[in-house]
Design a protein around this motif. Structure first.
Motif, PDB file in Angstrom:
ATOM      1  N   UNK A  85      24.576 -13.748 -12.080  1.00  0.00           N
ATOM      2  CA  UNK A  85      24.370 -13.977 -10.639  1.00  0.00           C
ATOM      3  C   UNK A  85      24.430 -12.685  -9.831  1.00  0.00           C
ATOM      4  N   UNK A  86      24.023 -11.577 -10.449  1.00  0.00           N
ATOM      5  CA  UNK A  86      23.917 -10.302  -9.749  1.00  0.00           C
ATOM      6  C   UNK A  86      22.461 -10.088  -9.353  1.00  0.00           C
ATOM      7  N   UNK A  87      22.248  -9.758  -8.089  1.00  0.00           N
ATOM      8  CA  UNK A  87      20.881  -9.577  -7.589  1.00  0.00           C
ATOM      9  C   UNK A  87      20.555  -8.096  -7.434  1.00  0.00           C
ATOM     10  N   UNK A  88      19.361  -7.712  -7.859  1.00  0.00           N
ATOM     11  CA  UNK A  88      18.923  -6.325  -7.805  1.00  0.00           C
ATOM     12  C   UNK A  88      17.493  -6.255  -7.273  1.00  0.00           C
ATOM     13  N   UNK A  89      17.130  -5.066  -6.773  1.00  0.00           N
ATOM     14  CA  UNK A  89      15.738  -4.780  -6.437  1.00  0.00           C
ATOM     15  C   UNK A  89      15.304  -3.549  -7.219  1.00  0.00           C
ATOM     16  N   UNK A  90      14.015  -3.487  -7.521  1.00  0.00           N
ATOM     17  CA  UNK A  90      13.463  -2.343  -8.238  1.00  0.00           C
ATOM     18  C   UNK A  90      11.983  -2.237  -7.898  1.00  0.00           C
ATOM     19  N   UNK A  91      11.453  -1.016  -7.898  1.00  0.00           N
ATOM     20  CA  UNK A  91      10.047  -0.792  -7.559  1.00  0.00           C
ATOM     21  C   UNK A  91       9.311  -0.139  -8.717  1.00  0.00           C
ATOM     22  N   UNK A  92       8.016  -0.494  -8.849  1.00  0.00           N
ATOM     23  CA  UNK A  92       7.158   0.026  -9.915  1.00  0.00           C
ATOM     24  C   UNK A  92       5.882   0.586  -9.289  1.00  0.00           C
ATOM     25  N   UNK A  93       5.378   1.681  -9.855  1.00  0.00           N
ATOM     26  CA  UNK A  93       4.220   2.368  -9.302  1.00  0.00           C
ATOM     27  C   UNK A  93       2.996   2.164 -10.187  1.00  0.00           C
ATOM     28  N   UNK A  94       1.888   1.796  -9.582  1.00  0.00           N
ATOM     29  CA  UNK A  94       0.658   1.608 -10.341  1.00  0.00           C
ATOM     30  C   UNK A  94       0.104   2.917 -10.865  1.00  0.00           C
ATOM     31  N   UNK A  95       0.532   4.038 -10.287  1.00  0.00           N
ATOM     32  CA  UNK A  95       0.055   5.355 -10.708  1.00  0.00           C
ATOM     33  C   UNK A  95       0.675   5.800 -12.029  1.00  0.00           C
ATOM     34  N   UNK A 129       0.847  -1.182   0.000  1.00  0.00           N
ATOM     35  CA  UNK A 129       0.000   0.000   0.000  1.00  0.00           C
ATOM     36  C   UNK A 129       0.893   1.246   0.000  1.00  0.00           C
ATOM     37  N   UNK A 130       0.363   2.350  -0.542  1.00  0.00           N
ATOM     38  CA  UNK A 130       1.172   3.550  -0.718  1.00  0.00           C
ATOM     39  C   UNK A 130       1.529   4.205   0.608  1.00  0.00           C
ATOM     40  N   UNK A 131       0.610   4.199   1.561  1.00  0.00           N
ATOM     41  CA  UNK A 131       0.888   4.761   2.879  1.00  0.00           C
ATOM     42  C   UNK A 131       0.089   3.975   3.906  1.00  0.00           C
ATOM     43  N   UNK A 132       0.526   4.034   5.146  1.00  0.00           N
ATOM     44  CA  UNK A 132      -0.113   3.261   6.203  1.00  0.00           C
ATOM     45  C   UNK A 132      -1.612   3.517   6.278  1.00  0.00           C
ATOM     46  N   UNK A 133      -2.366   2.418   6.322  1.00  0.00           N
ATOM     47  CA  UNK A 133      -3.816   2.431   6.504  1.00  0.00           C
ATOM     48  C   UNK A 133      -4.587   3.012   5.314  1.00  0.00           C
ATOM     49  N   UNK A 134      -3.899   3.280   4.206  1.00  0.00           N
ATOM     50  CA  UNK A 134      -4.588   3.825   3.032  1.00  0.00           C
ATOM     51  C   UNK A 134      -5.353   2.738   2.281  1.00  0.00           C
ATOM     52  N   UNK A 135      -4.896   1.495   2.382  1.00  0.00           N
ATOM     53  CA  UNK A 135      -5.429   0.359   1.624  1.00  0.00           C
ATOM     54  C   UNK A 135      -5.428   0.656   0.125  1.00  0.00           C
ATOM     55  N   UNK A 136      -4.470   1.449  -0.293  1.00  0.00           N
ATOM     56  CA  UNK A 136      -4.311   1.818  -1.694  1.00  0.00           C
ATOM     57  C   UNK A 136      -3.087   1.093  -2.251  1.00  0.00           C
ATOM     58  N   UNK A 137      -3.333   0.053  -3.035  1.00  0.00           N
ATOM     59  CA  UNK A 137      -2.228  -0.719  -3.599  1.00  0.00           C
ATOM     60  C   UNK A 137      -1.533   0.115  -4.664  1.00  0.00           C
ATOM     61  N   UNK A 138      -0.309   0.542  -4.378  1.00  0.00           N
ATOM     62  CA  UNK A 138       0.322   1.473  -5.306  1.00  0.00           C
ATOM     63  C   UNK A 138       1.752   1.159  -5.686  1.00  0.00           C
ATOM     64  N   UNK A 139       2.343   0.146  -5.059  1.00  0.00           N
ATOM     65  CA  UNK A 139       3.778  -0.080  -5.249  1.00  0.00           C
ATOM     66  C   UNK A 139       4.076  -1.582  -5.325  1.00  0.00           C
ATOM     67  N   UNK A 140       4.896  -1.940  -6.290  1.00  0.00           N
ATOM     68  CA  UNK A 140       5.384  -3.315  -6.403  1.00  0.00           C
ATOM     69  C   UNK A 140       6.905  -3.282  -6.348  1.00  0.00           C
ATOM     70  N   UNK A 141       7.488  -4.051  -5.447  1.00  0.00           N
ATOM     71  CA  UNK A 141       8.949  -4.151  -5.365  1.00  0.00           C
ATOM     72  C   UNK A 141       9.363  -5.585  -5.654  1.00  0.00           C
ATOM     73  N   UNK A 142      10.304  -5.745  -6.571  1.00  0.00           N
ATOM     74  CA  UNK A 142      10.793  -7.080  -6.906  1.00  0.00           C
ATOM     75  C   UNK A 142      12.280  -7.192  -6.587  1.00  0.00           C
ATOM     76  N   UNK A 143      12.692  -8.406  -6.305  1.00  0.00           N
ATOM     77  CA  UNK A 143      14.106  -8.743  -6.234  1.00  0.00           C
ATOM     78  C   UNK A 143      14.343  -9.799  -7.307  1.00  0.00           C
ATOM     79  N   UNK A 144      15.431  -9.631  -8.044  1.00  0.00           N
ATOM     80  CA  UNK A 144      15.665 -10.500  -9.188  1.00  0.00           C
ATOM     81  C   UNK A 144      17.160 -10.730  -9.388  1.00  0.00           C
ATOM     82  N   UNK A 145      17.466 -11.803 -10.079  1.00  0.00           N
ATOM     83  CA  UNK A 145      18.867 -12.155 -10.324  1.00  0.00           C
ATOM     84  C   UNK A 145      19.079 -12.311 -11.826  1.00  0.00           C
ATOM     85  N   UNK A 146      20.221 -11.803 -12.319  1.00  0.00           N
ATOM     86  CA  UNK A 146      20.515 -11.938 -13.750  1.00  0.00           C
ATOM     87  C   UNK A 146      21.442 -13.121 -14.004  1.00  0.00           C
ATOM     88  N   UNK A 147      21.783 -13.324 -15.261  1.00  0.00           N
ATOM     89  CA  UNK A 147      22.565 -14.495 -15.646  1.00  0.00           C
ATOM     90  C   UNK A 147      24.013 -14.417 -15.183  1.00  0.00           C
TER      91      UNK A 147
END
Length: 213
Positions: A79-89, A59-77
């Protein structure tokens, strides 16, 4: 369950600080919201280059119940691991951030990867609905703080690999709720929202286990 205090002034300020464009109107307890978030993630992550081993819908902010952010962790070929976030807005995604290998040091070949195509928005919403029925009597649901799916991957330090089952994927989520009639507390002109937070883990058979923090 964990008891939290959240300043009412802070809550209002947080809403004011977020532009209208950043408010998604995607309730964090509804299937359609997760369908949008999953599709956004699918379009954002290059499946030919990365395997996702963690995805968090927040959720974007506490108690908002507004789903606004996706954060992923991923690994490339490499073997480097990264995180990145995407916004539904529609805001720009964050820069790639390297994950600390002390705690997470996945290898591309041995990482199973979370298959976004197999995530069911309807199942997620049903799990949240079930958790709502498990709240203590006299309490009211407010929001889903975070729904996450994680795959267990090796850590850079062997000490942190204890009890891990590499490749195992689990889903869990936090729900936030208030006690009826005791939602706020005030002193010297300041008011705070009082809420509780519980964590639900999805068992292999689909049932839920609720943890008291």
């Amino acid at each position: 369950m964990q008891k939290n205090f959240y300043s009412l002034i802070t809550a209002i300020a947080a809403l004011c600080a977020v532009s209208c464009d950043a408010i998604t109107g995607c309730p964090a307890d509804e299937a359609n919201s997760y369908a949008k978030a999953i599709e956004l993630t699918r379009k954002s992550v290059d499946g030919e280059r990365f395997k996702i081993y963690s995805v968090s819908f927040m959720e974007m902010s506490e108690l908002s119940n507004d789903l606004g952010l996706v954060t992923v962790k991923m690994v490339n070929k490499d073997d480097q691991a990264f995180s990145q976030s995407y916004y539904l807005s529609g805001l720009e995604p964050t820069d790639l951030r390297e994950v600390q290998s002390v705690f997470e040091s996945p290898e591309y070949e041995t990482t199973v990867g979370i298959d976004l195509g197999k995530l069911s928005p309807e199942t997620i919403a049903a799990q949240i609905a079930q958790a709502k029925t498990m709240l203590p009597e006299g309490h009211t649901f407010k929001s889903v703080g975070c729904y996450e799916i994680e795959e267990e991957v090796p850590a850079g330090m062997e000490h942190y690999n204890r009890n891990k089952v590499m490749g195992r994927q689990t889903a869990s989520f936090t729900i936030r709720f208030t006690e009826d009639g005791k939602e706020t507390e005030s002193s010297a002109g300041k008011t705070s929202i009082i809420y509780y937070e519980g964590k639900a883990t999805v068992n292999p058979d689909g049932s839920l286990s609720i943890e008291d923090n």
